[in-house]
Design a protein around this motif. Structure first.
Motif, PDB file in Angstrom:
ATOM      1  N   VAL A 180      -4.221 -11.935 -10.094  1.00  0.00           N
ATOM      2  CA  VAL A 180      -4.594 -10.805 -10.942  1.00  0.00           C
ATOM      3  C   VAL A 180      -3.351 -10.337 -11.684  1.00  0.00           C
ATOM      4  CG1 VAL A 180      -5.616  -8.510 -11.051  1.00  0.00           C
ATOM      5  CG2 VAL A 180      -6.372 -10.115  -9.278  1.00  0.00           C
ATOM      6  N   ASN A 181      -3.398 -10.410 -13.022  1.00  0.00           N
ATOM      7  CA  ASN A 181      -2.365  -9.816 -13.858  1.00  0.00           C
ATOM      8  C   ASN A 181      -2.725  -8.351 -14.023  1.00  0.00           C
ATOM      9  OD1 ASN A 181      -0.631 -12.039 -14.689  1.00  0.00           O
ATOM     10  ND2 ASN A 181      -2.435 -12.819 -15.738  1.00  0.00           N
ATOM     11  N   ILE A 182      -1.740  -7.475 -13.880  1.00  0.00           N
ATOM     12  CA  ILE A 182      -1.995  -6.039 -13.944  1.00  0.00           C
ATOM     13  C   ILE A 182      -1.090  -5.400 -14.998  1.00  0.00           C
ATOM     14  CG2 ILE A 182      -1.941  -3.863 -12.656  1.00  0.00           C
ATOM     15  CD1 ILE A 182      -2.225  -5.625 -10.092  1.00  0.00           C
ATOM     16  N   ARG A 183      -1.701  -4.700 -15.937  1.00  0.00           N
ATOM     17  CA  ARG A 183      -0.934  -3.887 -16.891  1.00  0.00           C
ATOM     18  C   ARG A 183      -1.021  -2.447 -16.412  1.00  0.00           C
ATOM     19  NH1 ARG A 183      -3.221  -4.423 -22.271  1.00  0.00           N
ATOM     20  NH2 ARG A 183      -2.157  -6.430 -22.242  1.00  0.00           N
ATOM     21  N   CYS A 184       0.121  -1.805 -16.289  1.00  0.00           N
ATOM     22  CA  CYS A 184       0.182  -0.423 -15.814  1.00  0.00           C
ATOM     23  C   CYS A 184       0.425   0.528 -16.975  1.00  0.00           C
ATOM     24  CB  CYS A 184       1.315  -0.261 -14.804  1.00  0.00           C
ATOM     25  SG  CYS A 184       1.163  -1.348 -13.374  1.00  0.00           S
ATOM     26  N   LYS A 185      -0.003   1.757 -16.798  1.00  0.00           N
ATOM     27  CA  LYS A 185       0.339   2.793 -17.774  1.00  0.00           C
ATOM     28  C   LYS A 185       1.857   2.944 -17.757  1.00  0.00           C
ATOM     29  CE  LYS A 185      -4.002   5.171 -17.167  1.00  0.00           C
ATOM     30  NZ  LYS A 185      -4.717   6.325 -16.625  1.00  0.00           N
ATOM     31  N   PRO A 186       2.463   3.266 -18.896  1.00  0.00           N
ATOM     32  CA  PRO A 186       3.918   3.382 -18.946  1.00  0.00           C
ATOM     33  C   PRO A 186       4.469   4.273 -17.836  1.00  0.00           C
ATOM     34  CG  PRO A 186       3.008   3.528 -21.146  1.00  0.00           C
ATOM     35  CD  PRO A 186       1.836   3.541 -20.190  1.00  0.00           C
ATOM     36  N   GLY A 187       5.506   3.774 -17.174  1.00  0.00           N
ATOM     37  CA  GLY A 187       6.193   4.533 -16.147  1.00  0.00           C
ATOM     38  C   GLY A 187       5.535   4.529 -14.777  1.00  0.00           C
ATOM     39  N   THR A 188       4.483   3.732 -14.586  1.00  0.00           N
ATOM     40  CA  THR A 188       3.771   3.765 -13.304  1.00  0.00           C
ATOM     41  C   THR A 188       3.853   2.464 -12.512  1.00  0.00           C
ATOM     42  OG1 THR A 188       1.642   3.070 -14.242  1.00  0.00           O
ATOM     43  CG2 THR A 188       2.112   5.444 -14.213  1.00  0.00           C
ATOM     44  N   SER A 189       4.520   1.448 -13.016  1.00  0.00           N
ATOM     45  CA  SER A 189       4.461   0.131 -12.366  1.00  0.00           C
ATOM     46  C   SER A 189       5.019   0.152 -10.937  1.00  0.00           C
ATOM     47  CB  SER A 189       5.154  -0.943 -13.194  1.00  0.00           C
ATOM     48  OG  SER A 189       6.500  -0.628 -13.411  1.00  0.00           O
ATOM     49  N   TYR A 190       6.079   0.901 -10.677  1.00  0.00           N
ATOM     50  CA  TYR A 190       6.619   0.950  -9.317  1.00  0.00           C
ATOM     51  C   TYR A 190       5.651   1.646  -8.366  1.00  0.00           C
ATOM     52  CZ  TYR A 190      11.146  -0.817 -10.816  1.00  0.00           C
ATOM     53  OH  TYR A 190      12.139  -1.615 -11.296  1.00  0.00           O
ATOM     54  N   ARG A 191       5.029   2.713  -8.833  1.00  0.00           N
ATOM     55  CA  ARG A 191       4.057   3.439  -8.002  1.00  0.00           C
ATOM     56  C   ARG A 191       2.818   2.590  -7.736  1.00  0.00           C
ATOM     57  NH1 ARG A 191       0.265   6.473  -9.655  1.00  0.00           N
ATOM     58  NH2 ARG A 191       1.171   7.066 -11.641  1.00  0.00           N
ATOM     59  N   VAL A 192       2.349   1.872  -8.756  1.00  0.00           N
ATOM     60  CA  VAL A 192       1.198   0.981  -8.586  1.00  0.00           C
ATOM     61  C   VAL A 192       1.536  -0.120  -7.593  1.00  0.00           C
ATOM     62  CG1 VAL A 192      -0.274  -0.714  -9.741  1.00  0.00           C
ATOM     63  CG2 VAL A 192       0.172   1.482 -10.833  1.00  0.00           C
ATOM     64  N   ALA A 249       1.055  -2.545  -2.157  1.00  0.00           N
ATOM     65  CA  ALA A 249       1.726  -2.985  -0.928  1.00  0.00           C
ATOM     66  C   ALA A 249       1.202  -2.225   0.290  1.00  0.00           C
ATOM     67  CB  ALA A 249       3.235  -2.809  -1.063  1.00  0.00           C
ATOM     68  N   LEU A 250       0.965  -0.937   0.155  1.00  0.00           N
ATOM     69  CA  LEU A 250       0.466  -0.135   1.275  1.00  0.00           C
ATOM     70  C   LEU A 250      -0.945  -0.542   1.699  1.00  0.00           C
ATOM     71  CD1 LEU A 250       1.750   3.414   0.252  1.00  0.00           C
ATOM     72  CD2 LEU A 250       2.574   1.982   2.139  1.00  0.00           C
ATOM     73  N   ARG A 251      -1.724  -1.041   0.769  1.00  0.00           N
ATOM     74  CA  ARG A 251      -3.097  -1.459   1.083  1.00  0.00           C
ATOM     75  C   ARG A 251      -3.151  -2.804   1.804  1.00  0.00           C
ATOM     76  NH1 ARG A 251      -7.116   0.712  -3.580  1.00  0.00           N
ATOM     77  NH2 ARG A 251      -6.214   2.792  -3.683  1.00  0.00           N
ATOM     78  N   GLU A 252      -2.057  -3.562   1.751  1.00  0.00           N
ATOM     79  CA  GLU A 252      -1.947  -4.845   2.450  1.00  0.00           C
ATOM     80  C   GLU A 252      -3.089  -5.801   2.116  1.00  0.00           C
ATOM     81  OE1 GLU A 252      -1.434  -3.956   6.599  1.00  0.00           O
ATOM     82  OE2 GLU A 252       0.571  -3.137   6.259  1.00  0.00           O
ATOM     83  N   ILE A 253      -3.453  -5.861   0.831  1.00  0.00           N
ATOM     84  CA  ILE A 253      -4.497  -6.791   0.401  1.00  0.00           C
ATOM     85  C   ILE A 253      -3.914  -8.042  -0.254  1.00  0.00           C
ATOM     86  CG2 ILE A 253      -6.241  -5.001   0.075  1.00  0.00           C
ATOM     87  CD1 ILE A 253      -5.645  -5.221  -2.977  1.00  0.00           C
ATOM     88  N   LEU A 269      -8.772  -2.570  -5.487  1.00  0.00           N
ATOM     89  CA  LEU A 269      -7.619  -2.551  -6.377  1.00  0.00           C
ATOM     90  C   LEU A 269      -7.762  -1.562  -7.536  1.00  0.00           C
ATOM     91  CD1 LEU A 269      -4.871  -3.919  -7.101  1.00  0.00           C
ATOM     92  CD2 LEU A 269      -6.202  -5.508  -8.489  1.00  0.00           C
ATOM     93  N   LEU A 270      -8.888  -1.587  -8.198  1.00  0.00           N
ATOM     94  CA  LEU A 270      -8.997  -0.890  -9.480  1.00  0.00           C
ATOM     95  C   LEU A 270      -9.109   0.622  -9.391  1.00  0.00           C
ATOM     96  CD1 LEU A 270     -11.120  -3.410 -11.546  1.00  0.00           C
ATOM     97  CD2 LEU A 270      -8.641  -3.181 -11.352  1.00  0.00           C
ATOM     98  N   ASP A 271      -9.157   1.173  -8.199  1.00  0.00           N
ATOM     99  CA  ASP A 271      -9.155   2.628  -8.078  1.00  0.00           C
ATOM    100  C   ASP A 271      -7.737   3.195  -7.982  1.00  0.00           C
ATOM    101  OD1 ASP A 271      -8.667   1.593  -5.541  1.00  0.00           O
ATOM    102  OD2 ASP A 271      -9.765   3.181  -4.517  1.00  0.00           O
ATOM    103  N   ILE A 272      -6.742   2.326  -8.104  1.00  0.00           N
ATOM    104  CA  ILE A 272      -5.348   2.783  -8.063  1.00  0.00           C
ATOM    105  C   ILE A 272      -5.000   3.433  -9.400  1.00  0.00           C
ATOM    106  CG2 ILE A 272      -2.929   2.055  -7.903  1.00  0.00           C
ATOM    107  CD1 ILE A 272      -3.872  -0.198  -6.035  1.00  0.00           C
TER     108      ILE A 272
END
Length: 78
Positions: A6-18, A23-27, A60-63
């Protein structure tokens, strides 16, 4: 298990939080920061009996911070 990328595009400034939330979800099997039109590359294994779309939507997508995804299904290796 079915391997999916899965390629994921994050809103600006959120990639580390995403990435931290994933990682916390361990999926995931592997999670990378990448260059190009997407920010993260996620490798995960989905149970054979699970629907890929539902699995990704539910796990995943509710993050908060995920703007767009692109899923690549894999098939039997040569």
């Amino acid at each position: 298990m079915r391997c999916v990328f899965v390629n994921i595009r994050c809103k600006p400034g959120t990639s580390y939080r995403v990435a931290e939330e994933i990682a916390l979800r361990e999926i995931h099997s592997e999670l990378y920061s990448i260059s190009g039109p997407f920010d993260l590359l996620l490798k995960l294994y989905i149970p054979e009996n699970a629907d890929v779309g539902h699995y990704i939507n539910e796990n995943l997508l509710d993050i908060d911070g995920i703007e767009r995804t692109e899923t690549t299904l894999t098939f039997k290796a040569f």
